[in-house]
Design a protein around this motif. Structure first.
Motif, PDB file in Angstrom:
ATOM      1  N   LYS A 168      45.736  34.216  41.005  1.00  0.00           N
ATOM      2  CA  LYS A 168      46.580  35.328  41.157  1.00  0.00           C
ATOM      3  C   LYS A 168      46.400  36.365  40.181  1.00  0.00           C
ATOM      4  O   LYS A 168      46.360  37.534  40.351  1.00  0.00           O
ATOM      5  N   LYS A 169      46.613  35.664  38.806  1.00  0.00           N
ATOM      6  CA  LYS A 169      46.597  36.540  37.893  1.00  0.00           C
ATOM      7  C   LYS A 169      45.263  37.499  37.542  1.00  0.00           C
ATOM      8  O   LYS A 169      45.161  38.450  37.195  1.00  0.00           O
ATOM      9  N   ALA A 170      44.080  36.544  37.933  1.00  0.00           N
ATOM     10  CA  ALA A 170      42.745  37.101  37.671  1.00  0.00           C
ATOM     11  C   ALA A 170      42.581  38.333  38.775  1.00  0.00           C
ATOM     12  O   ALA A 170      42.050  39.503  38.370  1.00  0.00           O
ATOM     13  N   ALA A 171      43.001  38.050  39.695  1.00  0.00           N
ATOM     14  CA  ALA A 171      42.975  39.115  40.954  1.00  0.00           C
ATOM     15  C   ALA A 171      43.888  40.221  40.516  1.00  0.00           C
ATOM     16  O   ALA A 171      43.287  41.608  40.820  1.00  0.00           O
ATOM     17  N   GLN A 174      46.594  49.122  43.600  1.00  0.00           N
ATOM     18  CA  GLN A 174      47.954  48.508  43.644  1.00  0.00           C
ATOM     19  C   GLN A 174      47.655  47.268  44.456  1.00  0.00           C
ATOM     20  O   GLN A 174      47.061  46.951  45.395  1.00  0.00           O
ATOM     21  N   ASN A 175      48.174  46.245  43.838  1.00  0.00           N
ATOM     22  CA  ASN A 175      48.120  44.795  44.265  1.00  0.00           C
ATOM     23  C   ASN A 175      49.086  44.585  45.792  1.00  0.00           C
ATOM     24  O   ASN A 175      50.404  44.942  45.518  1.00  0.00           O
ATOM     25  N   PRO A 176      48.297  44.329  46.711  1.00  0.00           N
ATOM     26  CA  PRO A 176      49.256  44.123  47.753  1.00  0.00           C
ATOM     27  C   PRO A 176      50.679  43.285  47.662  1.00  0.00           C
ATOM     28  O   PRO A 176      51.705  43.399  48.354  1.00  0.00           O
ATOM     29  N   GLU A 177      50.451  42.277  47.108  1.00  0.00           N
ATOM     30  CA  GLU A 177      51.432  41.398  46.895  1.00  0.00           C
ATOM     31  C   GLU A 177      52.649  41.814  45.811  1.00  0.00           C
ATOM     32  O   GLU A 177      53.695  41.442  45.782  1.00  0.00           O
ATOM     33  N   LEU A 178      52.356  42.709  45.272  1.00  0.00           N
ATOM     34  CA  LEU A 178      53.298  43.744  44.481  1.00  0.00           C
ATOM     35  C   LEU A 178      53.651  45.191  44.926  1.00  0.00           C
ATOM     36  O   LEU A 178      53.637  46.023  44.098  1.00  0.00           O
ATOM     37  N   SER A 179      53.589  45.108  46.198  1.00  0.00           N
ATOM     38  CA  SER A 179      54.023  46.407  46.697  1.00  0.00           C
ATOM     39  C   SER A 179      55.262  47.140  46.715  1.00  0.00           C
ATOM     40  O   SER A 179      55.483  48.091  46.734  1.00  0.00           O
TER      41      SER A 179
END
Length: 606
Positions: free
Chosen positions: A255-258, A268-273
């Motif tokens: 996840k960190k690499a993505a 923007q990362n979808p998991e951190l929207s």
């Protein structure tokens, strides 16, 4: 794609082939440093931006590529250069001449040798080396890890013979004859690693190579017995092989690499929207950092002469600088704010008290700290947060904080990495503005509450998809009441602004009453003790107000008849302690000059 073929159809020809006869073969029957599969030529290393399936494979997450084996590049130094930064030219046993540039991460020198050891004729071994194309279009190695590189004071042939002698730990290091019940081996008295049949083997081996490499025998023995084909985790020259990462750890790494990839692309990362997801990811990533060990906080704290002196003179008080980041006031306050917003999504403000111990709701680690130490820890967290946020590849959070720090000192944290941080030169001595060139986020610090609040609002209006967190300081001081009321009741504040209010008690400003749930935001920020300036001064000095004469208010004036009765009975009331005492308890000078405002001898001399 067949990993044995490069971009132009095949592996390049080498000036000199492996002694096994076929360098392009994945198998090699040579041992030690002569095995081209474990110690490949530079031309066969993967490029730093490519994935070579000879070295990497997909892990359980099916997203990350992780090493599947160990490998190392070996070369003998033929030239050195220390202009600007150390660099050497090495020659591999395949006849290649390779440039190695040292760009060590957060280290002044390699972990296991000194720069002065970089001499011609010595051998360099680098674990996990990759090819790099430099700006002048030459290829070489950029050595960034201080732990994965080692230098040995011997040429390649001597080093290879030494490693070969340790491949079997129960055989002679010189002739290779194994130890039996009838043939016992003796150890080298210095290193206790090398074994010999007797002096007939020890003497020539000492002269040939062991004299130069005796002090490195433990390291070379570990290298000789390392299983290159099995990869559990990265190793360094301490050869401490850690347990392989768990599936959960691999997923976190994936996840960190993505997140890193999307962050560098400005996506923007979808998991951190949401604001909650971004702030929660940041706080969970930094909670286990140590203030004393982290490079950011360590640099900031060491730049203070006061803190250096405090660590020497009062280690107990300095204990607060070694706590985990998750136990610091600011991080605990942000966590509490986060939990409050989870419970009430419309909440945009949160109030915390700076000076209270944990038992009464504050977040001071362990004990009540001095006000100056509290300020140092708080400022340290302020200036570290944007850097940690960048390291964790979390965008879309900007900060506007009220701080009373020396901003020139704080700038030094960002000036080392101008590629990431843009620091305008016109922000003045009482402010700090730092812009992240990668994510576009901003950090603003100023010592004026209204300026910080205004800048935060302006930033939120300009970047509606970004979360702006303001940290404002409220003291129990009447002079700031109108400003606090104006900021707290403003109606047109954008929804993406979140304000953390810190109530702090300053001795000469008074103290707040404990907050109550039914109070409004303004009431919490302005609910303070009504206390005179005289009592505030006495409290700051650690004195009681008993021997101070207070101005008499009309509501407390004594009735004239009571005063006449006291005089007729020979009594007077002390203006300080309010106790009726005999006239003898008052000096003649007090009775004559002060009259009804006279103070007794006990109050005057107490």
């Amino acid at each position: 794609m067949d990993p044995s073929f490069g971009l132009f159809g095949g592996r390049p020809r080498l000036p000199r082939e492996c002694s096994c006869g076929n360098t392009q073969d994945e198998r090699c029957n040579e041992a030690g440093l002569l095995n081209h599969h474990n110690y490949p030529p530079f031309a066969y290393l993967q490029d730093e931006n490519d994935i070579d399936l000879r070295y990497y494979g997909q892990d359980d997450t099916e997203f990350m590529y992780s090493p599947i084996r160990h490998w190392a590049l070996v070369g003998e130094i033929v030239d050195t250069n220390f202009f600007i930064r150390p660099r050497v030219t090495i020659q591999t046993r395949f006849g290649e001449k390779i440039l190695v540039n040292f760009h060590l991460e957060d280290a002044n020198k390699p972990t296991f040798f000194d720069w002065t050891d970089l001499q011609r004729g010595a051998c360099l071994i680098m674990f996990y080396a990759n090819k790099r194309t430099f700006l002048d279009m030459n290829q070489g190695v950029r050595q960034e890890s201080p732990d994965s590189v080692m230098l040995f004071p011997a040429g390649f042939r001597d080093l290879a013979n030494e490693v070969q002698g340790y491949s079997n730990p129960i055989s002679c290091s010189y002739c290779g004859k194994p130890e039996t019940t009838d043939h016992k081996l003796c150890r080298c008295k210095l290193c206790r690693v090398a074994r010999y049949c007797g002096r007939e083997c020890q003497a020539p081996h000492w002269k040939k190579s062991h004299k130069k490499l005796c002090r490195h025998a433990t390291m070379l023995s570990s290298l000789a017995t390392l299983d290159f084909s099995t990869f559990n985790n990265f190793i360094d020259w301490n050869f401490v092989i850690e347990d392989p990462p768990t599936r959960e750890e691999k997923e976190q790494k994936s996840k960190k690499a993505a997140r890193d990839m999307l962050y560098e692309m400005g996506v923007q990362n979808p998991e951190l929207s949401s604001m909650l997801a971004r702030l929660e990811a940041l706080l969970s990533a930094i909670e286990n950092k140590s203030m004393e060990a982290d490079t950011v906080t360590k640099k900031y704290l060491e730049s203070s002469m006061f803190i250096r002196k405090l660590k020497q003179e009062d280690p107990e008080e300095a204990r607060c600088f070694s706590v985990p980041v998750g136990e610091t006031f600011l991080v605990q306050s942000l966590c509490a704010f986060l939990e409050s917003v989870k419970g009430s999504p419309d909440l945009r403000s949160h109030v915390v008290d700076l000076n209270l111990p944990r038992s009464t709701g504050g977040f001071v680690p362990g004990h009540q700290m001095s006000h100056f130490v509290l300020e140092e820890v708080l400022d340290c967290m302020f200036f570290a947060l944007p850097i940690w946020q960048h390291e964790e590849s979390i965008g879309d959070i900007s900060w506007a904080v009220e701080s009373h720090a020396v901003f020139e000192r704080s700038k030094s944290l960002y000036e080392d990495n101008r590629r990431v941080w843009d620091i305008p030169n016109d922000d003045g001595p009482d402010a700090l503005i730092v812009k992240n060139r990668v994510s576009g986020t901003c950090f603003f610090a100023n010592d004026n509450m209204e300026t910080v609040a205004s800048i935060g609002e302006h930033r939120a209006k300009a970047r509606p998809n970004e979360t702006v967190i303001r940290v404002l300081r409220a003291t129990a001081n009447e002079s700031w009441a109108d400003t606090i009321r104006r900021i707290a009741t403003k109606q047109d504040v954008p929804d993406n602004v979140y304000t953390l209010w810190i109530r702090e008690e300053v001795p000469l400003c008074g103290r707040f009453n404990p907050p109550r749930e039914q109070q409004s935001l303004v009431e919490k920020l302005l609910d303070r003790e009504r206390i005179s300036h005289t009592d505030l001064l006495l409290r700051a000095l650690g004195k009681t107000p008993a021997n101070i004469l207070h101005p008499r208010e009309a509501s407390f004036e004594e009735d004239e008849e009571d005063q006449q009765v006291d005089r007729s009975l020979g009594f007077m009331k002390c203006a300080s302690c309010s106790v009726r005492k005999s006239r003898a308890s008052f000096s003649k000078n007090q009775r004559r000059t002060k009259g009804a405002l006279a103070r007794c001898k006990e109050c005057i001399h107490g």
